[in-house]
Motif scaffolding. Structure first.
Motif, PDB file in Angstrom:
ATOM      1  N   GLU A   8      24.319  35.254   4.889  1.00 66.97           N
ATOM      2  CA  GLU A   8      23.340  36.298   5.170  1.00 66.97           C
ATOM      3  C   GLU A   8      23.929  37.241   6.223  1.00 66.97           C
ATOM      4  O   GLU A   8      24.368  36.793   7.278  1.00 66.97           O
ATOM      5  N   ASP A   9      23.964  38.560   5.920  1.00 67.12           N
ATOM      6  CA  ASP A   9      24.587  39.505   6.843  1.00 67.12           C
ATOM      7  C   ASP A   9      23.603  40.120   7.837  1.00 67.12           C
ATOM      8  O   ASP A   9      24.019  40.828   8.756  1.00 67.12           O
ATOM      9  N   ASP A  10      22.315  39.863   7.675  1.00 69.46           N
ATOM     10  CA  ASP A  10      21.317  40.340   8.636  1.00 69.46           C
ATOM     11  C   ASP A  10      21.304  39.357   9.812  1.00 69.46           C
ATOM     12  O   ASP A  10      20.779  38.242   9.699  1.00 69.46           O
ATOM     13  N   ALA A  11      21.885  39.760  10.932  1.00 68.63           N
ATOM     14  CA  ALA A  11      22.057  38.853  12.070  1.00 68.63           C
ATOM     15  C   ALA A  11      20.724  38.343  12.609  1.00 68.63           C
ATOM     16  O   ALA A  11      20.596  37.173  12.981  1.00 68.63           O
ATOM     17  N   THR A  12      19.719  39.219  12.638  1.00 73.43           N
ATOM     18  CA  THR A  12      18.414  38.817  13.158  1.00 73.43           C
ATOM     19  C   THR A  12      17.799  37.735  12.283  1.00 73.43           C
ATOM     20  O   THR A  12      17.310  36.715  12.775  1.00 73.43           O
ATOM     21  N   PRO A  56      27.886  42.533   2.192  1.00 70.17           N
ATOM     22  CA  PRO A  56      29.026  43.451   2.301  1.00 70.17           C
ATOM     23  C   PRO A  56      30.129  43.051   1.322  1.00 70.17           C
ATOM     24  O   PRO A  56      30.244  41.880   0.942  1.00 70.17           O
ATOM     25  N   LYS A  57      30.909  44.005   0.919  1.00 69.18           N
ATOM     26  CA  LYS A  57      32.072  43.790   0.052  1.00 69.18           C
ATOM     27  C   LYS A  57      31.650  43.390  -1.364  1.00 69.18           C
ATOM     28  O   LYS A  57      31.683  44.187  -2.270  1.00 69.18           O
ATOM     29  N   PHE A  58      31.247  42.132  -1.559  1.00 69.77           N
ATOM     30  CA  PHE A  58      30.834  41.632  -2.872  1.00 69.77           C
ATOM     31  C   PHE A  58      29.438  41.041  -2.762  1.00 69.77           C
ATOM     32  O   PHE A  58      29.070  40.499  -1.722  1.00 69.77           O
ATOM     33  N   ASP A  59      28.666  41.146  -3.848  1.00 69.55           N
ATOM     34  CA  ASP A  59      27.288  40.649  -3.772  1.00 69.55           C
ATOM     35  C   ASP A  59      27.238  39.127  -3.928  1.00 69.55           C
ATOM     36  O   ASP A  59      28.236  38.464  -4.207  1.00 69.55           O
ATOM     37  N   GLY A  60      26.033  38.577  -3.734  1.00 68.32           N
ATOM     38  CA  GLY A  60      25.854  37.139  -3.793  1.00 68.32           C
ATOM     39  C   GLY A  60      26.159  36.561  -5.152  1.00 68.32           C
ATOM     40  O   GLY A  60      26.599  35.410  -5.263  1.00 68.32           O
ATOM     41  N   ILE A  76      20.783  28.025  -3.210  1.00 65.41           N
ATOM     42  CA  ILE A  76      19.484  28.696  -3.223  1.00 65.41           C
ATOM     43  C   ILE A  76      19.699  30.159  -2.889  1.00 65.41           C
ATOM     44  O   ILE A  76      20.317  30.489  -1.871  1.00 65.41           O
ATOM     45  N   PHE A  77      19.212  31.057  -3.742  1.00 63.26           N
ATOM     46  CA  PHE A  77      19.276  32.485  -3.438  1.00 63.26           C
ATOM     47  C   PHE A  77      18.097  32.880  -2.567  1.00 63.26           C
ATOM     48  O   PHE A  77      16.981  32.372  -2.738  1.00 63.26           O
TER      49      PHE A  77
END
Length: 229
Positions: A8-12, A56-60, A76-77
């Protein structure tokens, strides 16, 4: 303590989930370099992966495809995307479940617990082998093999096959499969089960067994077996 890799790229959001899961004694890891997701996955060797679609870069989907090609670790997505095709795509790629943002944390923890319980209880079962139509099912290895070859199954696919072959020539209702697979029927879509069964049947076709998982419209599924006379 189970290890969870949270991609997960959302740090919060990452920190919030990590803090909440720590209260349940889960050890949560994050990704340091989103160009090296698979390399970090390999180094961490998590017991479960939670992954966002938009990264970022490539999706899940990209990383799920790569992880699943090398490992049967439960996935789990976790995504804000709500189009039905996103859920279907995730299941077709081998994900075990899908949680839509925004979500209630109780829903996420219930899915995590059900998935871990389902996956890691296999080794405690006394029965490790089962035969069905001349094929050998190995629960611990998540494989089924016959003279035509051997195929690897995901944990969900194996669990579905296990339930169906435990009740050979008997119809197993969709409701029973959902209850056994996810424990909390309220959190599971009917479409998720359909995708998993179809994916299992497609794999079984490669060793000539796909036609023996039959759909009984309005009732459920049945694994047919030849009856000795």
């Amino acid at each position: 303590m189970f290890k969870i890799l949270l991609i997960e790229d959302d740090a919060t959001l990452f920190n919030e989930i990590k803090e909440r899961l720590a209260q349940w004694s889960y050890h949560v890891y994050g990704i340091q370099d989103f160009d090296q997701v698979f390399q970090e996955f390999t180094a961490i060797k998590p017991d479960l992966v939670i992954i966002d679609i938009q990264l970022p870069k490539f999706d899940g989907f990209h990383w799920c495809r790569i992880i699943r090609s090398h490992s049967n670790v439960p996935i789990i997505f976790l995504s804000s995307r709500d189009h039905p095709t996103d859920m279907v795509m995730s299941m077709q790629l081998g994900a075990d479940d899908f949680v839509q943002k925004p979500f209630h944390f109780d829903v996420l923890i219930a899915k995590i617990q059900a998935t871990l319980r389902r996956v890691y209880n296999y080794n405690t079962e006394r029965i490790e082998l089962r035969t069905w139509r001349g094929a050998t099912i190995e629960y611990v290895k998540n494989t089924i093999s016959n003279e035509q070859g051997s195929i690897d199954l995901t944990k969900n696919e194996m669990f579905i096959l296990k339930i169906l072959t435990e009740h050979k020539n008997q119809i197993v209702s969709r409701e029973k499969l959902i209850q056994n697979l996810w424990d909390h029927e309220h959190f599971v879509s009917d479409n998720t089960l359909t995708v998993n069964v179809n994916r299992l049947r497609k794999k079984l076709e490669t060793i000539g067994l796909g036609i023996y998982i039959e759909t009984k419209v309005g009732q459920g599924y049945i694994a047919t077996e030849e009856v000795s006379v």
